[in-house]
Design a protein around this motif. Structure first.
Motif, PDB file in Angstrom:
ATOM      1  N   THR A 245      59.231  24.301  60.848  1.00  0.00           N
ATOM      2  CA  THR A 245      58.225  23.677  59.984  1.00  0.00           C
ATOM      3  C   THR A 245      56.844  23.930  60.571  1.00  0.00           C
ATOM      4  N   ASN A 246      55.796  23.486  59.858  1.00  0.00           N
ATOM      5  CA  ASN A 246      54.424  23.592  60.358  1.00  0.00           C
ATOM      6  C   ASN A 246      53.631  22.371  59.940  1.00  0.00           C
ATOM      7  N   PHE A 247      52.496  22.142  60.616  1.00  0.00           N
ATOM      8  CA  PHE A 247      51.651  20.976  60.355  1.00  0.00           C
ATOM      9  C   PHE A 247      50.208  21.358  60.035  1.00  0.00           C
ATOM     10  N   GLN A 248      49.804  22.584  60.380  1.00  0.00           N
ATOM     11  CA  GLN A 248      48.454  23.060  60.098  1.00  0.00           C
ATOM     12  C   GLN A 248      48.420  23.777  58.744  1.00  0.00           C
ATOM     13  N   ASP A 249      47.303  24.482  58.458  1.00  0.00           N
ATOM     14  CA  ASP A 249      47.114  25.091  57.138  1.00  0.00           C
ATOM     15  C   ASP A 249      47.931  26.359  56.928  1.00  0.00           C
ATOM     16  N   GLY A 250      48.387  27.010  58.003  1.00  0.00           N
ATOM     17  CA  GLY A 250      49.149  28.244  57.876  1.00  0.00           C
ATOM     18  C   GLY A 250      50.150  28.391  58.996  1.00  0.00           C
ATOM     19  N   THR A 251      50.855  29.531  59.001  1.00  0.00           N
ATOM     20  CA  THR A 251      51.904  29.779  60.001  1.00  0.00           C
ATOM     21  C   THR A 251      51.662  31.057  60.799  1.00  0.00           C
ATOM     22  N   ALA A 252      50.455  31.608  60.758  1.00  0.00           N
ATOM     23  CA  ALA A 252      50.159  32.876  61.439  1.00  0.00           C
ATOM     24  C   ALA A 252      49.920  32.620  62.921  1.00  0.00           C
ATOM     25  N   VAL A 253      50.986  32.635  63.712  1.00  0.00           N
ATOM     26  CA  VAL A 253      50.903  32.293  65.134  1.00  0.00           C
ATOM     27  C   VAL A 253      51.398  33.413  66.047  1.00  0.00           C
ATOM     28  N   THR A 254      51.699  34.582  65.495  1.00  0.00           N
ATOM     29  CA  THR A 254      52.153  35.707  66.311  1.00  0.00           C
ATOM     30  C   THR A 254      51.366  36.952  65.930  1.00  0.00           C
ATOM     31  N   LEU A 255      51.581  38.031  66.694  1.00  0.00           N
ATOM     32  CA  LEU A 255      51.016  39.330  66.341  1.00  0.00           C
ATOM     33  C   LEU A 255      52.059  40.201  65.667  1.00  0.00           C
ATOM     34  N   ASN A 256      53.291  40.089  66.093  1.00  0.00           N
ATOM     35  CA  ASN A 256      54.401  40.818  65.490  1.00  0.00           C
ATOM     36  C   ASN A 256      55.410  39.800  64.984  1.00  0.00           C
TER      37      ASN A 256
ATOM     38  N   LEU B 280      49.591  40.843  59.644  1.00  0.00           N
ATOM     39  CA  LEU B 280      50.247  41.366  58.446  1.00  0.00           C
ATOM     40  C   LEU B 280      49.666  40.711  57.196  1.00  0.00           C
ATOM     41  N   PRO B 281      49.353  41.492  56.167  1.00  0.00           N
ATOM     42  CA  PRO B 281      48.757  40.913  54.961  1.00  0.00           C
ATOM     43  C   PRO B 281      49.749  40.180  54.078  1.00  0.00           C
ATOM     44  N   ARG B 282      51.041  40.324  54.319  1.00  0.00           N
ATOM     45  CA  ARG B 282      52.008  39.676  53.448  1.00  0.00           C
ATOM     46  C   ARG B 282      52.262  38.241  53.885  1.00  0.00           C
ATOM     47  N   GLY B 283      52.323  37.353  52.933  1.00  0.00           N
ATOM     48  CA  GLY B 283      52.859  36.032  53.186  1.00  0.00           C
ATOM     49  C   GLY B 283      51.970  35.024  53.852  1.00  0.00           C
ATOM     50  N   VAL B 284      50.722  35.360  54.202  1.00  0.00           N
ATOM     51  CA  VAL B 284      49.901  34.394  54.916  1.00  0.00           C
ATOM     52  C   VAL B 284      49.122  33.533  53.940  1.00  0.00           C
ATOM     53  N   ALA B 285      48.780  32.311  54.362  1.00  0.00           N
ATOM     54  CA  ALA B 285      47.996  31.408  53.529  1.00  0.00           C
ATOM     55  C   ALA B 285      46.539  31.846  53.535  1.00  0.00           C
ATOM     56  N   GLY B 286      45.899  31.778  52.369  1.00  0.00           N
ATOM     57  CA  GLY B 286      44.514  32.205  52.255  1.00  0.00           C
ATOM     58  C   GLY B 286      43.539  31.176  52.796  1.00  0.00           C
ATOM     59  N   PHE B 287      42.322  31.636  53.083  1.00  0.00           N
ATOM     60  CA  PHE B 287      41.275  30.750  53.573  1.00  0.00           C
ATOM     61  C   PHE B 287      41.005  29.663  52.524  1.00  0.00           C
ATOM     62  N   GLY B 288      41.031  28.399  52.960  1.00  0.00           N
ATOM     63  CA  GLY B 288      40.811  27.291  52.048  1.00  0.00           C
ATOM     64  C   GLY B 288      42.070  26.735  51.435  1.00  0.00           C
TER      65      GLY B 288
END
Length: 462
Positions: free
Chosen positions: A319-330, A357-365
């Motif tokens: 799960t996550n608690f912040q606005d997105g899940t982008a926490v790795t490089l690969n 990676l451009p796929r699947g990440v939450a956008g700004f805002g």
């Protein structure tokens, strides 16, 4: 002098390749040199409804032959200094597509002109007598919780490892250029084309492990900084295991650079949601959520050693608690203990842990909330050579912006697996992963979508 034995679970393999400045017979030159590595063949067959399965997909199917060869040359340390040299052949783009392209031809075809060959590692290794320290200078594999050395992630710089304090290993690294294998082709950020990121990457880590009468207790903490990309990234883990059971709590937190100078802006164009709502409208700003995190609980058991039952199981929650899940490089990083094969690697679920990676990440805002439950079971037989297993994953990914829901996707993945260890060097394995998603998809607009991947792998290690 022998190499320092490190407790750093994600440390790079140390070794050396000795060269001489004078001519000598070949037999003398190669005496004492150890060569290790592997030869691997993979056949992937991806089936899906729309052109969004993975970074190299084509409409409706994407079948590929993939070959990889790795050889690392190691020699004894002389006067506390050595050199490590590795070569790599990695062909990841031989599309077959089974006649789905007109007139039934495609680039490569599995037997056309092939791909990348070159030097994978080239570094000096220093191991002083006076301290339990190893210093690696040069081109080396990036083995961290947010990268994957097995996927050929590499950096050029310096890494120092110290284990003078019993039970502890400390690491510090600085790299002026680095390469991530799993970056979208065309963005010139370190994919298999040979390009690399030239923004400095810094890393610090502390790892602790102790054996007690109640089992092994472990902990690790990592910190990263990347100029013009990642202001701060941290990864922490607490773990315990004994002969049968294991438990791990993992948490990663990232604050990404959304300034005008961020390199992420080129990777993530503005995200457009429903009702023409545009997220990340600031010009040249990296359109990815600034605050990201991921939390994983993993429980496992292996009943072979204590109970003589060749059965292993694991259960987990993500799960996550912040606005997105982008926490790795690969997003193929080996630190997170997932089950399944597809759900974090395609746009159908909209989940990715990679900031690059451009796929699947939450956008700004926008705000992203994921909840994923997984389980896996495996049974080993035939003198521990044959293993059959089954993974099951259920999850939900919801992305909102204000009062507007950009995505609300439920998904399930069922993945049977099989592997055969023919001998100590040769292993044949495969799986069939089936992913089902239900919910509006802003890319294709489809409510229900199915994905499937069949993989066969033959790997010879030496």
């Amino acid at each position: 002098m022998k190499f320092l034995k490190l407790s750093l679970a994600a440390s790079v393999a140390l070794g050396a390749f000795s060269t001489a400045s004078f001519a000598q017979p070949l037999e003398d030159a190669i005496k004492g040199i150890d060569v290790s590595g592997y030869l691997r063949y993979r056949y992937n067959d991806d089936r899906y409804d729309a052109n969004e399965f993975n970074k190299d997909s084509v409409a409706k199917s994407n079948a590929t032959h993939r070959w990889k060869a790795v050889a690392d040359f190691k020699a004894p340390v002389a006067d506390n200094v050595a050199f490590n040299f590795g070569i790599l052949y990695n062909n990841e783009s031989q599309n077959v597509n089974h006649g789905n392209t007109y007139p039934g031809t495609s680039s490569g075809l599995g037997s056309g002109k092939d791909g990348s060959f070159g030097v994978s590692t080239f570094n000096a290794v220093i191991t002083p007598d006076s301290t339990a320290t190893t210093v690696i200078i040069g081109k080396q594999r990036l083995a961290t919780p947010v990268t994957n050395a097995g996927d050929d992630d590499r950096g050029t710089g310096i890494l120092a490892l110290n284990s003078d304090l019993e039970g502890f290993t400390f690491a510090a690294g600085a790299f002026d250029s680095w390469s991530i294998d799993d970056v979208h082709k065309g963005y010139d950020l370190g994919d298999n084309s040979g390009t690399s990121v030239t923004k400095p990457l810094y890393a610090l880590a502390g790892i602790y492990g102790v054996d007690t009468a109640y089992g092994h207790f472990g902990a690790q903490l990592w910190g990263f900084y990347i100029q013009d990309a990642v202001d701060a990234l941290g990864f922490g883990e607490l773990s315990w295991n004994n002969a049968t059971f294991d438990v791990a709590l993992q948490y990663a937190l990232a604050k990404l650079d959304n300034s005008d100078s961020s390199i992420l802006g080129a990777l993530h164009p503005s995200v457009v949601g429903t009702n023409n709502l545009q997220i990340g409208s600031v010009a040249n700003r990296a359109n990815i959520a600034e605050a990201n995190d991921l939390f994983v609980i993993n429980l496992g058991a292996d009943f072979a050693q204590e109970y003589n039952v060749p059965l292993d199981v694991k259960l987990g929650w993500v799960t996550n608690f912040q606005d997105g899940t982008a926490v790795t490089l690969n997003d193929d990083g080996t630190a997170f203990k997932y089950a399944g094969a597809l759900w974090w690697q395609n746009n159908a679920t909209g989940i990715s842990t990679s900031a690059l990676l451009p796929r699947g990440v939450a956008g700004f805002g926008s705000e992203q909330e994921i909840s994923v439950f997984y389980g896996a079971i495996g049974y080993t037989m035939v003198d521990s050579r044959l293993r059959i297993g089954l993974d099951y994953v259920w999850g939900n990914n919801e992305v909102t912006a204000g009062n507007v829901t950009l995505r609300d996707t439920d998904f399930q993945e069922i993945t049977p697996r099989i592997s055969w260890k023919h001998n100590k060097n040769l292993t044949i394995s495969g799986y069939y992963a089936y992913l089902m998603t239900d919910g509006p998809n802003p890319v294709s607009g489809n409510e229900d979508q199915d994905r499937a991947r069949a993989r066969v792998e033959v790997k010879y290690s030496f």
